[in-house]
Design an enzyme around this catalytic site. Structure first.
Site, PDB file in Angstrom:
ATOM      1  N   GLU A  91       7.325   2.478  36.133  1.00 14.49           N
ATOM      2  CA  GLU A  91       7.567   1.683  37.335  1.00 14.49           C
ATOM      3  C   GLU A  91       8.929   2.155  37.817  1.00 14.49           C
ATOM      4  O   GLU A  91       9.928   1.998  37.102  1.00 14.49           O
ATOM      5  CB  GLU A  91       7.590   0.197  37.012  1.00 14.49           C
ATOM      6  CG  GLU A  91       6.228  -0.326  36.564  1.00 14.49           C
ATOM      7  CD  GLU A  91       6.258  -1.814  36.292  1.00 14.49           C
ATOM      8  OE1 GLU A  91       5.759  -2.576  37.128  1.00 14.49           O
ATOM      9  OE2 GLU A  91       6.794  -2.226  35.254  1.00 14.49           O
TER      10      GLU A  91
ATOM     11  N   GLU B  71      -1.891  -4.492  29.295  1.00 19.19           N
ATOM     12  CA  GLU B  71      -1.351  -3.591  30.312  1.00 19.19           C
ATOM     13  C   GLU B  71      -0.208  -2.790  29.703  1.00 19.19           C
ATOM     14  O   GLU B  71       0.657  -3.337  29.019  1.00 19.19           O
ATOM     15  CB  GLU B  71      -0.834  -4.441  31.490  1.00 19.19           C
ATOM     16  CG  GLU B  71      -0.093  -3.665  32.560  1.00 19.19           C
ATOM     17  CD  GLU B  71       0.471  -4.587  33.644  1.00 19.19           C
ATOM     18  OE1 GLU B  71       0.031  -5.745  33.763  1.00 19.19           O
ATOM     19  OE2 GLU B  71       1.376  -4.135  34.370  1.00 19.19           O
TER      20      GLU B  71
ATOM     21  N   ASP C  37       2.651  -0.362  31.139  1.00 25.00           N
ATOM     22  CA  ASP C  37       3.292   0.247  32.302  1.00 25.00           C
ATOM     23  C   ASP C  37       4.000   1.528  31.861  1.00 25.00           C
ATOM     24  O   ASP C  37       5.033   1.473  31.185  1.00 25.00           O
ATOM     25  CB  ASP C  37       4.304  -0.727  32.917  1.00 25.00           C
ATOM     26  CG  ASP C  37       3.625  -1.977  33.453  1.00 25.00           C
ATOM     27  OD1 ASP C  37       2.435  -1.891  33.802  1.00 25.00           O
ATOM     28  OD2 ASP C  37       4.280  -3.024  33.514  1.00 25.00           O
TER      29      ASP C  37
ATOM     30  N   HIS D  42       2.734  -4.573  27.699  1.00 28.40           N
ATOM     31  CA  HIS D  42       2.444  -5.996  27.916  1.00 28.40           C
ATOM     32  C   HIS D  42       1.155  -6.344  27.161  1.00 28.40           C
ATOM     33  O   HIS D  42       0.079  -6.414  27.771  1.00 28.40           O
ATOM     34  CB  HIS D  42       2.195  -6.297  29.396  1.00 28.40           C
ATOM     35  CG  HIS D  42       3.363  -6.113  30.308  1.00 28.40           C
ATOM     36  ND1 HIS D  42       4.335  -7.067  30.490  1.00 28.40           N
ATOM     37  CD2 HIS D  42       3.697  -5.092  31.117  1.00 28.40           C
ATOM     38  CE1 HIS D  42       5.223  -6.643  31.380  1.00 28.40           C
ATOM     39  NE2 HIS D  42       4.860  -5.437  31.768  1.00 28.40           N
TER      40      HIS D  42
END
Ligand SMILES: *[C@@H]1O[C@H](CO)[C@@H](O)[C@H](O)[C@H]1NC(C)=O
Ligand SMILES: *[C@@H]1O[C@H](CO)[C@@H](O)[C@H](O)[C@H]1NC(C)=O
Ligand SMILES: *[C@@H]1O[C@H](CO)[C@@H](O)[C@H](O)[C@H]1NC(C)=O
Length: 483
Positions: free
Chosen positions: A222, A217, A219, A233
């Protein structure tokens, strides 16, 4: 809706041939909101893509031809769904009402709302999670190694505790489409992320053993109007760097950089540009840096940090045992699915993003009930999504490190995240948020429902509260579940 509509639906369904599989149902057609995006090259400029968005599978009504929900108070109905094949024969999955789910598009602009007023006049959480879909009904696989990604975002209505998220997960392009799951990505199946969420279905197949579904993942954003971060991640051996090695300007000490009226002025839209830079400048090299910059009012905003808003391979020690930044880069090279969500966090008030050392918010003001009371209109707007060669997706009038190109983006960007232990956990558990159940189901009840159990929906008279740490999430007008 209620019994009348339900029986009308049931009658309508009864005359249809019984589909084989938790196959697409027919009470609500699945019509994907179109969203224009662009793929860019240095020499060829930006070419519009025929893309749309699709609502996640878990937000949908899954039911028998007679209208019985295939999920019950103890999770999946084990009689209707003892195994995937039987479940597929018994159960249908419905199309989504995107407006009711809080998702609207217009041209290249996507708007997602945390709360919607239902037909009963009650405002409740919808907290959508959606994915970018191609015209072939498979997810668009973005290959961003050695490339850049840019978009405009309006976070002006997101208060402390709210999270407008744009990120990548390495989901299967088809959503795990198979003979028992003909819908696949067209119905938003196959979600995974670096928190290894345990879901009712995994990669389009019934999850009968409670296993989690981990995947890489990234991101990209956010954020709310007060704080923001970006966080890789990576995963290895069915486990992931759940905390991630992110960058958040506030937690890096630049507390007057990002926010309403600050250097990156979140009271207005801005452009976020993210570059995935390799050691050799190619799209096959090793990922060594993730760079971020922002554009606003046509100008690149200088980073507050002397070296820029950058995540480096060396600085990513938490990821080392999961393949490090290089492992993240390999996933970016294989292709990842673009996901969008808006959510808040009853358990932790999103403190990992915007409170304490991470941002200016108090530990309690991000409580969802506070947000509902004071900001029921909170919504995130993403637009002008572009990806491609470094320097090809965003253009500014001066300053920054990016080269000019044929594309014309007007605003600016920014983003970063800190090492937020929970950032991804929130994403995975998720994106769904504690939603309020429709009015008919909000009567107080002494009992609490267990994990997976029903906690609301038309005609539901059972418990409406969930045992900790689960929250009641509305799946549709007829069904809410403790997740
Ligand atoms: C988008 O669809 C139109 C009409 O079918 C087609 O002409 C065009 O080539 C498509 N664009 C891309 C990038 O696939
Ligand atoms: C997901 O399902 C698809 C389609 O059946 C399959 O090709 C793919 O290998 C699966 N992925 C995982 C990680 O199980
Ligand atoms: C759970 O079931 C899936 C699919 O059959 C399988 O791949 C996985 O290994 C199982 N996990 C456990 C922990 O048993």
């Amino acid at each position: 809706m209620g019994k009348t509509l339900q029986s009308i639906v049931a009658t309508a369904l009864a005359v249809l041939p019984l589909a084989n599989a938790q196959q697409p149902g027919t009470s609500t057609p699945e019509v994907h909101p179109q969203l224009a995006t662009w793929k860019c090259t240095t020499n060829g400029g930006c070419v519009q893509q025929n893309t749309s968005v699709v609502l996640d599978w878990n937000y949908r009504w899954i039911h028998t031809a007679s209208g019985t929900s295939c999920t019950t108070s103890s999770g999946i109905d084990k009689t209707l769904c003892p195994d995937q094949t039987t479940c597929s024969k018994n159960c249908l999955i419905e199309g989504a009402d995107y407006t009711a789910a809080g998702v609207t598009t217009s041209g290249s602009t996507l708007t997602m709302r945390q709360y919607m007023k239902g037909s009963n006049g009650v405002t409740s959480s919808v907290s959508p999670r959606i994915y970018l879909l191609g015209s072939d009904d498979n997810y668009v696989m973005l290959k961003l190694l050695g490339q850049e990604f840019s978009f405009d975002v309006d976070l002006s209505t997101l208060p402390c505790g709210e999270n407008g998220a744009l990120y990548l997960s390495e989901m299967d392009a088809t959503g795990g489409r198979n003979s028992n799951n003909l819908g696949g990505a067209k119905y938003g199946s196959g979600y995974c992320d670096a928190q290894c969420p345990v879901q009712t279905w995994t990669n389009g197949t019934l999850n009968t053993n409670g296993s989690g579904y981990c995947c890489n993942e990234m991101d990209i954003l956010e954020a709310n109007s007060r704080a923001n971060g970006f966080t890789p991640h990576p995963c290895a051996n069915n486990n992931c760097d759940k905390s991630g090695c992110g960058y958040n300007p506030y937690s890096s000490g630049y507390t007057n950089y990002y926010g309403p009226g600050l250097t990156v002025d979140t009271s207005k839209p801005f452009t976020v540009v993210t570059r995935f830079v390799t050691n050799d400048g190619t799209t096959t090299g090793s990922l060594t840096q993730i760079q971020r910059y922002y554009i606003q009012n046509g100008k690149t905003i200088p980073s507050a940090a002397p070296g820029g808003d950058i995540i480096t391979a060396n600085g990513c020690s938490s990821a080392a045992s999961f393949g490090g930044l290089a492992g993240m880069g390999q996933a970016l090279g294989r292709g990842m699915v673009l996901a969008f969500s808006i959510w808040n966090d009853a358990g932790g008030n999103m403190n990992w993003l915007d409170s304490g050392s991470n941002g200016p918010c108090s530990a309690t003001e991000g409580n969802p009930s506070n947000i509902l009371a004071n900001n029921p209109d909170t919504h995130v707007v993403f637009s002008n999504i572009r990806w491609g060669d470094i320097g090809s997706t965003a253009q500014t009038s001066g300053g920054g490190s990016q080269s000019s190109s044929s594309s014309s983006i007007k605003t600016s960007t920014s983003t970063k995240t800190s090492t937020s232990t929970k950032s991804s956990s929130t994403l995975s558990t998720s994106t769904k948020t504690t939603s309020t159940v429709p009015a008919t189901t909000t009567k107080p009840s002494g009992a609490t429902q267990t994990h997976w159990g029903q906690c609301g929906g038309q005609g539901w008279n059972g418990p409406t509260a969930c045992a900790a740490p689960y929250a009641c999430q509305t799946q549709n007008a007829w069904y809410a579940q403790c997740l």
